[in-house]
Scaffold this active site. Sequence first.
Site, PDB file in Angstrom:
ATOM      1  N   ASP A 118      11.807 -17.696 -29.115  1.00 26.42           N
ATOM      2  CA  ASP A 118      11.575 -17.521 -30.326  1.00 26.42           C
ATOM      3  C   ASP A 118      10.977 -18.671 -30.854  1.00 26.42           C
ATOM      4  OD1 ASP A 118      11.752 -16.451 -33.242  1.00 26.42           O
ATOM      5  OD2 ASP A 118      13.587 -17.796 -33.400  1.00 26.42           O
ATOM      6  N   SER A 119      10.581 -18.780 -32.106  1.00 33.01           N
ATOM      7  CA  SER A 119      10.223 -20.051 -32.829  1.00 33.01           C
ATOM      8  C   SER A 119      11.222 -21.110 -33.024  1.00 33.01           C
ATOM      9  CB  SER A 119       9.368 -19.895 -34.184  1.00 33.01           C
ATOM     10  OG  SER A 119      10.307 -19.233 -34.955  1.00 33.01           O
ATOM     11  N   TYR A 154       6.601 -20.245 -37.224  1.00 33.12           N
ATOM     12  CA  TYR A 154       5.365 -19.446 -36.706  1.00 33.12           C
ATOM     13  C   TYR A 154       4.728 -18.739 -37.947  1.00 33.12           C
ATOM     14  CZ  TYR A 154       6.372 -19.747 -31.773  1.00 33.12           C
ATOM     15  OH  TYR A 154       6.567 -20.142 -30.291  1.00 33.12           O
ATOM     16  N   GLY A 155       5.524 -18.233 -38.851  1.00 30.48           N
ATOM     17  CA  GLY A 155       5.147 -17.480 -39.776  1.00 30.48           C
ATOM     18  C   GLY A 155       3.917 -17.455 -40.480  1.00 30.48           C
ATOM     19  N   CYS A 170      11.039 -12.546 -31.290  1.00 34.10           N
ATOM     20  CA  CYS A 170      10.448 -13.230 -32.546  1.00 34.10           C
ATOM     21  C   CYS A 170       9.429 -12.052 -33.018  1.00 34.10           C
ATOM     22  CB  CYS A 170       9.830 -14.344 -32.287  1.00 34.10           C
ATOM     23  SG  CYS A 170       8.828 -14.909 -33.570  1.00 34.10           S
ATOM     24  N   ASN A 171       9.661 -11.369 -34.390  1.00 34.71           N
ATOM     25  CA  ASN A 171       8.781 -10.374 -34.770  1.00 34.71           C
ATOM     26  C   ASN A 171       7.357 -10.842 -34.830  1.00 34.71           C
ATOM     27  OD1 ASN A 171      11.708  -9.914 -35.803  1.00 34.71           O
ATOM     28  ND2 ASN A 171      10.646  -7.935 -36.260  1.00 34.71           N
ATOM     29  N   THR A 172       7.276 -12.160 -35.449  1.00 32.72           N
ATOM     30  CA  THR A 172       6.095 -12.581 -35.701  1.00 32.72           C
ATOM     31  C   THR A 172       5.288 -12.972 -34.318  1.00 32.72           C
ATOM     32  OG1 THR A 172       7.008 -13.992 -37.428  1.00 32.72           O
ATOM     33  CG2 THR A 172       4.703 -14.534 -36.952  1.00 32.72           C
ATOM     34  N   GLU A 183      17.147 -22.683 -39.717  1.00 34.80           N
ATOM     35  CA  GLU A 183      16.801 -23.789 -38.697  1.00 34.80           C
ATOM     36  C   GLU A 183      17.372 -25.053 -39.105  1.00 34.80           C
ATOM     37  OE1 GLU A 183      14.780 -23.820 -35.769  1.00 34.80           O
ATOM     38  OE2 GLU A 183      14.978 -21.878 -36.008  1.00 34.80           O
ATOM     39  N   CYS A 213      12.774 -10.116 -39.150  1.00 31.06           N
ATOM     40  CA  CYS A 213      12.687 -11.598 -38.501  1.00 31.06           C
ATOM     41  C   CYS A 213      13.876 -11.729 -38.083  1.00 31.06           C
ATOM     42  CB  CYS A 213      12.285 -12.506 -39.653  1.00 31.06           C
ATOM     43  SG  CYS A 213      12.355 -14.293 -39.257  1.00 31.06           S
ATOM     44  N   THR A 214      13.776 -12.282 -36.842  1.00 29.82           N
ATOM     45  CA  THR A 214      15.232 -12.707 -36.207  1.00 29.82           C
ATOM     46  C   THR A 214      16.138 -13.652 -36.866  1.00 29.82           C
ATOM     47  OG1 THR A 214      13.979 -14.106 -34.424  1.00 29.82           O
ATOM     48  CG2 THR A 214      14.207 -11.534 -33.985  1.00 29.82           C
ATOM     49  N   HIS A 215      15.535 -14.387 -37.482  1.00 28.19           N
ATOM     50  CA  HIS A 215      16.168 -15.427 -38.173  1.00 28.19           C
ATOM     51  C   HIS A 215      17.148 -15.111 -39.137  1.00 28.19           C
ATOM     52  CE1 HIS A 215      13.594 -18.315 -36.405  1.00 28.19           C
ATOM     53  NE2 HIS A 215      14.282 -19.262 -36.790  1.00 28.19           N
TER      54      HIS A 215
HETATM   55  N1  DGL Z   1      12.211 -15.558 -35.916  1.00 27.76           N
HETATM   56  C1  DGL Z   1      10.757 -15.136 -36.209  1.00 27.76           C
HETATM   57  C2  DGL Z   1      10.529 -13.996 -36.421  1.00 27.76           C
HETATM   58  O1  DGL Z   1      11.218 -12.946 -35.977  1.00 27.76           O
HETATM   59  C3  DGL Z   1      10.012 -16.281 -36.536  1.00 27.76           C
HETATM   60  C4  DGL Z   1      10.115 -16.755 -37.759  1.00 27.76           C
HETATM   61  C5  DGL Z   1       9.066 -18.126 -38.206  1.00 27.76           C
HETATM   62  O2  DGL Z   1       9.017 -18.982 -37.090  1.00 27.76           O
HETATM   63  O3  DGL Z   1       8.409 -17.946 -39.042  1.00 27.76           O
HETATM   64  O4  DGL Z   1       9.353 -13.334 -37.096  1.00 27.76           O
END
Ligand code: DGL
Length: 275
Positions: free
Chosen positions: A6-7, A38-39, A69-71, A168, A200-202
């Site tokens: 993931d990011s 990453y967004g 990570c979805n992104t 984060e 988003c996994t966060h």
């Molecule tokens: N955890 C990520 C996701 O699922 C990325 C979030 C990010 O880095 O912007 O999209």
Amino acid sequence: MIGIFDSGVGGLSVYREIRKLLPQEDYVYYADNAHCPYGEKTKEYITGRAREISEILIGKGADIIVVACNTATAAAIADLRKEFSDTDDPDVRARMLELTGGKRDHIKFVGMEPAIKPAIKMTETGVVGVLATAGTLKAEKYRHTRDQSHGNVTVVEHIGQGFVELVENGTVSGPEAEQVVAKSLKPLLDEGADTIVLGCTHYPFLMDVIRKIAGPEVTIIDPAPAVARHLADILEDERKVSANMSGKDSASGTGCSVFMSSGPDDVLKKMVCRL
Ligand code: DGL
């Protein structure tokens, strides 16, 4: 060994579900926090990172990779599959045999699925809310799933502005987290959403705050358990393939996990301890 990336620490919300289901497996988790978030980054940038991290994970012994990570799933999984999984391409097979020291001729990838379909089945108000990053919401992959499945249901979307930064920083509760979450969540509730998808996994790390703001009537969907079940099915098939290739049973592991990060590891350590 299962590779997960993931990011940052967000993918740990997926790791947690996978580990519950497959406790005997070995894991290597990579948090790309030096390049997080990453967004807002370009598809090319994220694909480059995903490619490099995948090679690191394979080098550590991963025989399957979860893009937690979805992104990154939306931006890069099609390219990753072309470059690492395509057994019809002799160049891919040769490169994978080289990367894995002759153990495997391909590496499979499991990505995040925006849980729009189950949300559409569940909503009673006919309005589903999706919280995700800008990258996910504008990606072709996400838009395709949404447009294919929504039918008469209205899908309203909002970027979880500042959510990734909160997680984060390890701030997953308290007035600051509540203020940030309310700003993005309230517009969805105001539109009548009774089902909220965490895209988003966060975001699952902010579940208590999200729940507090949304109230008990709203259903909140974290897609991680479904992704874990999907991985378990794929893994079973993959294990048969490698047993056939090597002529011996491809055992799972010893339940050991290794965590790596491209930047400072204090929050990663904190989150892992919390899990
Ligand atoms: N955890 C990520 C996701 O699922 C990325 C979030 C990010 O880095 O912007 O999209």
